[in-house]
Design an enzyme around this catalytic site. Sequence first.
Site, PDB file in Angstrom:
ATOM      1  N   ASP A 104       0.339   8.931   9.072  1.00  0.00           N
ATOM      2  CA  ASP A 104       0.287   8.502   7.838  1.00  0.00           C
ATOM      3  C   ASP A 104      -1.242   8.450   7.334  1.00  0.00           C
ATOM      4  O   ASP A 104      -1.331   8.663   6.157  1.00  0.00           O
ATOM      5  CB  ASP A 104       0.400   6.725   8.151  1.00  0.00           C
ATOM      6  N   ASP A 186      -5.118  -0.245   1.624  1.00  0.00           N
ATOM      7  CA  ASP A 186      -5.673  -1.582   1.326  1.00  0.00           C
ATOM      8  C   ASP A 186      -7.061  -1.410   1.073  1.00  0.00           C
ATOM      9  O   ASP A 186      -7.721  -0.263   1.305  1.00  0.00           O
ATOM     10  CB  ASP A 186      -5.484  -2.355   2.636  1.00  0.00           C
ATOM     11  N   SER A 232      -1.936  -7.109  11.231  1.00  0.00           N
ATOM     12  CA  SER A 232      -2.855  -7.316  12.274  1.00  0.00           C
ATOM     13  C   SER A 232      -3.496  -8.773  11.903  1.00  0.00           C
ATOM     14  O   SER A 232      -3.719  -9.478  13.098  1.00  0.00           O
ATOM     15  CB  SER A 232      -4.038  -6.465  12.566  1.00  0.00           C
TER      16      SER A 232
END
Length: 351
Positions: A104, A186, A232
């Site tokens: 990724d 993000d 997380s």
Amino acid sequence: EEPGGDVIMGPRVDLEWSDDDSLRLHRRVKISWKEKPKRVFVVKKWRCPETTKATKEVVAWLVDRGHDVLVEPSCLEEFQGLHVGTVDKNEKTDIDLVVVLGGDGTLLHASRIFSQNHHSVLPPCVAFGFGSLGFLANFAYGRWKETMKRVMTPGLPHHATLRTRLVCTVRDTEGELLSKVKVLNDVVVCQGGATGGIGKFELLVDDHEVTLVQGDGIIVSTPSGSTGYNMSCGGAMVAPSVPCILLTPIAPSSLSFRPILINEQSTVTVAIPKFSRTKTAEIVCDGRPMPALHPGYTVNIETSRYPLPVINLHTLDHDWLDGITTKLNWNLRVVQDDRGGDDNDEGPGRA
């Protein structure tokens, strides 16, 4: 206007929406080539001998089939004798297809390259997984040749997801632009260093004061990034076709500060309040540091008009759903044996 003409780069690609048009939630599509893709940009995982060897095989195959192959300037020497070109970060280059070999993170890197090259609309991407955990690299390298033949066949439809990207803009006290980047996963705003104190950040949505973030910081995530740092920190896992922005606190000092989802058309603003003891904060976009945030500075985050088209192995969100169950072991538990009931039990599972 051609459907999807301002969504996916390339005159050779055709697009058909998979989502119900009446809902106007266009993220899942089927794409096909009007003619054979000509120019292919190949991006590989950095400093990985296994990936480099595999990439050379793919590049040689593409060149032999008459495609114009481009690679990054930093790895051009590794492909000597294969007649490949490079992508100039100062020039806009029309590309029909991006082939990614890595995880990724490699696909994040490829997306960042197009931002640097002043591209708006991005070409379709097909990613072969070499990483430890991947939700974007859907294809196994062991069947790369079969996959590439199928992906590059004109007229054959392929399922794809238009992965949401964010635009992060940082301005100083005078409103001067300090940085502007596009983000696939993000944007993290957090207090820098081991200060030991509680950070304080103003959080606004569409210029409306929402709350004062008290804790280590805040994550502003796309659905694609929801299975990363967001997860997380207790944020929800969100399918990539959902049109939203996720707001997730990092170690909040309040038990009631829960993660939320907001409309993807909203603009999120984060700033350090004047009364705060926090004098500087870090801004991290897809793992890359940005200019520091100081009192009076603002961070504005909004959805980009130009998503990243990622070709899927299966239709709709099936790849993502398979990923959270097989890679994250979502809801993995021992299945109860229903055969252990009373003698009069006639329920399911009874022999």
